[in-house]
Scaffold this motif. Sequence first.
Motif, PDB file in Angstrom:
ATOM      1  N   ASP A  50       0.849  -1.190   0.000  1.00 40.45           N
ATOM      2  CA  ASP A  50       0.000   0.000   0.000  1.00 40.45           C
ATOM      3  C   ASP A  50       0.886   1.242   0.000  1.00 40.45           C
ATOM      4  OD1 ASP A  50       0.934   0.074   2.603  1.00 40.45           O
ATOM      5  OD2 ASP A  50      -1.039   0.339   3.524  1.00 40.45           O
ATOM      6  N   HIS A  51       0.286   2.429   0.116  1.00 43.23           N
ATOM      7  CA  HIS A  51       1.041   3.693  -0.013  1.00 43.23           C
ATOM      8  C   HIS A  51       1.816   3.699  -1.335  1.00 43.23           C
ATOM      9  CE1 HIS A  51       0.206   5.293   3.980  1.00 43.23           C
ATOM     10  NE2 HIS A  51       0.583   4.156   4.532  1.00 43.23           N
ATOM     11  N   GLY A  55       1.186   5.344  -4.123  1.00 49.37           N
ATOM     12  CA  GLY A  55       1.171   6.592  -4.876  1.00 49.37           C
ATOM     13  C   GLY A  55       0.497   6.454  -6.226  1.00 49.37           C
ATOM     14  N   SER A  56       1.153   6.950  -7.256  1.00 51.03           N
ATOM     15  CA  SER A  56       0.548   6.963  -8.589  1.00 51.03           C
ATOM     16  C   SER A  56       0.798   5.679  -9.378  1.00 51.03           C
ATOM     17  CB  SER A  56       1.102   8.153  -9.388  1.00 51.03           C
ATOM     18  OG  SER A  56       2.515   8.049  -9.532  1.00 51.03           O
ATOM     19  N   ASN A  57       1.561   4.744  -8.813  1.00 51.54           N
ATOM     20  CA  ASN A  57       1.889   3.530  -9.560  1.00 51.54           C
ATOM     21  C   ASN A  57       1.548   2.283  -8.748  1.00 51.54           C
ATOM     22  OD1 ASN A  57       2.858   1.587 -11.265  1.00 51.54           O
ATOM     23  ND2 ASN A  57       4.968   2.336 -11.341  1.00 51.54           N
ATOM     24  N   ASN A 117       3.882  -0.949  -8.304  1.00 50.26           N
ATOM     25  CA  ASN A 117       5.006  -1.059  -7.374  1.00 50.26           C
ATOM     26  C   ASN A 117       4.711  -1.999  -6.207  1.00 50.26           C
ATOM     27  OD1 ASN A 117       6.831   0.591  -8.718  1.00 50.26           O
ATOM     28  ND2 ASN A 117       6.048   2.461  -7.760  1.00 50.26           N
ATOM     29  N   GLY A 143      -4.361   4.190   1.146  1.00 54.71           N
ATOM     30  CA  GLY A 143      -4.078   4.687  -0.191  1.00 54.71           C
ATOM     31  C   GLY A 143      -4.102   3.605  -1.257  1.00 54.71           C
ATOM     32  N   GLN A 203      -6.618   6.380  -4.097  1.00 58.22           N
ATOM     33  CA  GLN A 203      -5.930   7.343  -3.232  1.00 58.22           C
ATOM     34  C   GLN A 203      -6.889   7.807  -2.140  1.00 58.22           C
ATOM     35  OE1 GLN A 203      -2.871   7.945  -2.477  1.00 58.22           O
ATOM     36  NE2 GLN A 203      -2.196   9.282  -4.130  1.00 58.22           N
ATOM     37  N   ASP A 204      -6.352   8.170  -0.983  1.00 53.52           N
ATOM     38  CA  ASP A 204      -7.143   8.641   0.161  1.00 53.52           C
ATOM     39  C   ASP A 204      -8.071   7.561   0.710  1.00 53.52           C
ATOM     40  OD1 ASP A 204      -6.045  11.264  -0.059  1.00 53.52           O
ATOM     41  OD2 ASP A 204      -7.437  11.671  -1.698  1.00 53.52           O
TER      42      ASP A 204
END
Length: 331
Positions: free
Chosen positions: A161-162, A164-166, A169, A215, A223-224
């Motif tokens: 988790d965390h 981001g935009s990808n 990962n 996220g 996100q959020d």
Amino acid sequence: MTRSSRTLGQLTFLLVPAFCCGTVAATDSSDATTSAVNFTGPLLTPNPQNLPAGTWLVEPYLIHNSSSDAYNDQWDRYAKDEGTGQWLTIVPVFYGVTDRLQLQLTAGLARSDSAGSHTSGFGLTDTTISAQYMLIAPDKSRDIPAVSVRYSHQFPTGPYDHLGSNPLNGTGNGASTDTFSVLAQQYIWFPNGRPLRVRAAVSYTLPPNQVAINGVSVYGTPQDFRGQIRLGSSFGVSVGAEYSIDPQWVLALDVAYNRVYASQLQGVQDTGTALVPLESRNPTSKVVSLAPAIEYNFNDRIGVIGGVQFSAAGRNSDAFITPQVAVNMVF
């Protein structure tokens, strides 16, 4: 939630355990009445015969998993909107503590791709440690098989988790899991003096504690997002066979069945003006796979195995094809 993100995240933590737990491989000394017999082990089914005390075994793997189809609830195969792929390098390391007790550590790296996007480099996968105890030592003169029990614990070392935009990962699942297995192995000798080595393994993974999610994650959350997922237990059985053609060449085949029980995700997304509840459920999934392979043994300490695992049938799961190669080294 997007199916592609959730499915790609599952590629790592559903397929990797099968490889890193299933590829225990050690060579066997020759029978007194035949020329040398060497094995590296089939691709999936673990070896119940432990290493001798003080012996190390290292077997690095290079694996590529790809999936462009999936199976629905009626076992029908259909094309996914987006294909997924993943490169894996897995390194199991074994040590014979005593002739009865063996320890294992498995770590790996993964790189995923989907719809033209890919992971930002190789990411660490989840890490597994195992302890295996041989209950019954093999005795060829009395036709007694090897039988062992194994306990494995998976540590959530891979990001999940965390992200981001990808979301690609994500290379782990965030869960600490405990798996218990029973393993058996027997030899069948043919009139030409060459053996068929047969193995079987049954394993059960307890349902882990809830995994907190924040996220973007491998579970397709936005996100959020704040919430948690409760993963189900899993069950697996495999049978492997190897036929020794001569001291160097061996043909191998595994047949495996895996069931992963339903999981439940719950949480909320903070839109800035409100907290929007989000909830989803993944149904129980099942998959039957085959893994033919060929082995070449340079001697009784170094061998190479190459083959491909592929799904033959499934329900609520991805269809996949996974070529792989490994080098087996005994020290």
